[in-house]
Design an enzyme around this catalytic site. Structure first.
Site, PDB file in Angstrom:
ATOM      1  N   GLU A   1     -74.023 130.982 -66.412  1.00 11.49           N
ATOM      2  CA  GLU A   1     -72.707 131.142 -67.046  1.00 11.49           C
ATOM      3  C   GLU A   1     -72.616 132.561 -67.613  1.00 11.49           C
ATOM      4  O   GLU A   1     -73.574 133.074 -68.190  1.00 11.49           O
ATOM      5  CB  GLU A   1     -72.516 130.113 -68.161  1.00 11.49           C
ATOM      6  CG  GLU A   1     -71.274 130.284 -69.007  1.00 11.49           C
ATOM      7  CD  GLU A   1     -69.986 130.284 -68.202  1.00 11.49           C
ATOM      8  OE1 GLU A   1     -69.127 131.145 -68.470  1.00 11.49           O
ATOM      9  OE2 GLU A   1     -69.853 129.425 -67.308  1.00 11.49           O
TER      10      GLU A   1
ATOM     11  N   ASP B   1     -68.575 125.412 -59.723  1.00  7.34           N
ATOM     12  CA  ASP B   1     -67.276 125.098 -60.337  1.00  7.34           C
ATOM     13  C   ASP B   1     -66.624 126.422 -60.732  1.00  7.34           C
ATOM     14  O   ASP B   1     -66.529 126.759 -61.904  1.00  7.34           O
ATOM     15  CB  ASP B   1     -67.496 124.195 -61.556  1.00  7.34           C
ATOM     16  CG  ASP B   1     -66.193 123.734 -62.191  1.00  7.34           C
ATOM     17  OD1 ASP B   1     -65.119 123.955 -61.585  1.00  7.34           O
ATOM     18  OD2 ASP B   1     -66.238 123.157 -63.299  1.00  7.34           O
TER      19      ASP B   1
ATOM     20  N   GLN C   1     -62.784 120.886 -70.171  1.00 10.22           N
ATOM     21  CA  GLN C   1     -61.686 120.215 -69.478  1.00 10.22           C
ATOM     22  C   GLN C   1     -60.775 119.505 -70.471  1.00 10.22           C
ATOM     23  O   GLN C   1     -61.245 118.878 -71.427  1.00 10.22           O
ATOM     24  CB  GLN C   1     -62.222 119.205 -68.463  1.00 10.22           C
ATOM     25  CG  GLN C   1     -62.959 119.817 -67.291  1.00 10.22           C
ATOM     26  CD  GLN C   1     -62.027 120.463 -66.280  1.00 10.22           C
ATOM     27  OE1 GLN C   1     -60.818 120.558 -66.480  1.00 10.22           O
ATOM     28  NE2 GLN C   1     -62.596 120.932 -65.174  1.00 10.22           N
TER      29      GLN C   1
ATOM     30  N   CYS D   1     -60.184 124.086 -58.841  1.00  7.67           N
ATOM     31  CA  CYS D   1     -58.912 123.859 -59.517  1.00  7.67           C
ATOM     32  C   CYS D   1     -57.762 124.515 -58.761  1.00  7.67           C
ATOM     33  O   CYS D   1     -56.629 124.541 -59.258  1.00  7.67           O
ATOM     34  CB  CYS D   1     -58.956 124.375 -60.958  1.00  7.67           C
ATOM     35  SG  CYS D   1     -59.299 126.144 -61.092  1.00  7.67           S
TER      36      CYS D   1
END
Length: 438
Positions: free
Chosen positions: A325, A368, A275, A395
């Site tokens: 991930e 996320d 971020q 987002c």
């Protein structure tokens, strides 16, 4: 065609919204709430039109003077002419609007679900990272800057006031150094990234180049004193949206960047995501942990976990954390970060949508996802894993609202949504949302 319009509000996007005499919505670039402006109409449809401000006839209360001379030109901060209080109001309003229009949530319920937008303490100088495009101009000189909105055209820049003071003038400094390094040749550099931490004092320069020969020693020597870099790397990848990384070469320094967040030190390699607003990222973590209410006996999964921004705080609080991930560089960084923090995490390198069905029962889940939201089938897989609590960090309010409805159909009720402003001067907004299993 030009027309006089009153600007009512800000859209989710770079434009503001006014209405013509027939009541048709007009999306106006460069408008601010309350403005009366002369607008050039550039596109007309039956239900809406698009245009841009030619002249502000009467500025609204929300209009302010931009700090940066390139505001509106480089594409990085389309709301810099809007007062910060109005930006926050618009970001919350956009989340409310998406829930009503896309997720079909009742208006009264929406107002109780969506909290006020969490402001950023830094409204300028908040970015720990800059990404600059690199190309050669008509005179054969290397140029460094940002792409203009809706275009591949480069907007050369000397500075970016959105960035930390340590890298605010990086575009000018790096342009000079790279011009000297490149000379009259072409080194295949098409993108330059720079990250800087006010907390760890680390600064990394990443040169994105096409694969092939490269003057590694000369690049390291030329850039050694630029920005007092602690790491200089070369990322080899073909140009294009996919950017499949062929390899990373360490030219100087330790070969990665570090940042302190929530009491942990995170390592992030050049291709890995982190971020850009560190202080506000901590707010995301705090809100997610508060909503999940994890205990030391919980079994929890963190999907699309990156380098572990949420994973490490979760692992500190509960004993069984699975982290998924797909990006190889992020997986390697996550392993290093977990080891450094002396925390046990079950790290799974793979696609979250494919790995979730094999996880079995979960007490809680954090997701996320990228801007596209949850892949098809993931809401159903979440329901099968049956976590009682779900934290969804988004987002993109539009794809998030779509997923709110999909999760509702699978038995998950949205209990709270908190917009968090990680990107002042832009329309972008993060949302931390908490769901409870019915």
């Amino acid at each position: 065609m030009q027309t006089k319009l009153h600007i009512d509000t800000l859209a989710y996007g770079s434009a503001a919204i006014g209405r013509d005499e027939g009541g048709r919505a007009v999306f106006v670039e460069g408008g601010a709430p309350g403005d009366t402006a002369l607008v050039e109409i550039t596109e007309e449809r039956k239900s809406f039109a698009r245009g841009h401000v030619v002249d502000v006839l009467q500025p609204g209360e929300a209009r302010v003077a931009p700090t940066c001379p390139l505001a509106g030109a480089c594409g990085g901060c389309s709301w810099q002419h809007v007062a910060y209080s109005a930006q926050l109001e618009a970001k919350r309003a956009n989340v409310v609007s998406q829930l009503r229009r896309v997720a079909h949530v009742d208006a009264l319920e929406v107002e109780s679900l969506v909290a006020a937008c969490v402001p950023s303490k830094r409204q300028m100088g908040y970015r720990n990272k800059l990404e600059m495009a690199c190309e050669t101009d008509a005179q054969g000189r290397l140029q460094l800057g940002f792409r203009k909105p809706g275009s591949h055209e480069l907007c050369p820049a000397n500075a970016c006031p959105l960035a930390h003071r340590t890298i605010e003038k990086a575009p000018k400094a790096l342009r000079g150094a790279l011009r000297y390094l490149q000379g009259s040749g072409d080194l295949g550099i098409y993108r330059v990234g720079v990250r800087s931490s006010l907390r760890t004092k680390d600064t990394e320069i990443a040169l994105w180049t096409r694969p092939g020969s490269f003057p590694r020693a000369a690049a390291a020597k030329t850039l050694a004193s630029t920005l007092k870099a602690t790491s200089i790397v070369r990322v080899m990848a073909e140009e294009g949206s996919a950017r499949a990384v062929k390899g990373v070469e360490v030219l100087a320094g330790k070969g990665h960047w570090t940042e302190d967040l929530c009491g942990f030190t995170y390592r992030a390699s050049a291709p890995s995501f982190f971020q850009v607003n560190t202080a506000q990222a901590e707010k995301l973590v705090e809100l997610a942990l508060e909503g999940l209410q994890v205990t030391e006996t919980d079994r929890i999964a963190d999907l699309y976990c990156g380098v572990g921004t949420f994973t490490l705080p979760l692992a500190e609080r509960c004993g069984d954390v699975l982290a998924v991930e797909s990006a190889g560089s992020s997986v390697r960084d996550l392993r290093a970060n977990a080891d450094s923090a002396q925390l046990w995490v079950d790290i799974i390198g793979g696609d979250s949508a494919r790995e979730l069905p094999a996880m079995g029962h979960l007490d809680a889940l954090l997701v996320d996802p990228p801007r596209s939201g949850l892949a098809d089938g993931v809401p159903a897989s979440i329901a099968k894993a049956a976590p009682q609590r779900l934290a969804y960090i988004s987002c993109d309010p539009c794809t998030w609202a779509r997923d709110v409805e999909r999760l509702s159909n699978e038995g998950y009720r949205l209990t709270k949504a908190t917009p968090v402003d990680l990107f002042p001067q832009t329309f972008h907004c993060e949302v931390v949302s908490i769901f409870q299993r019915a």
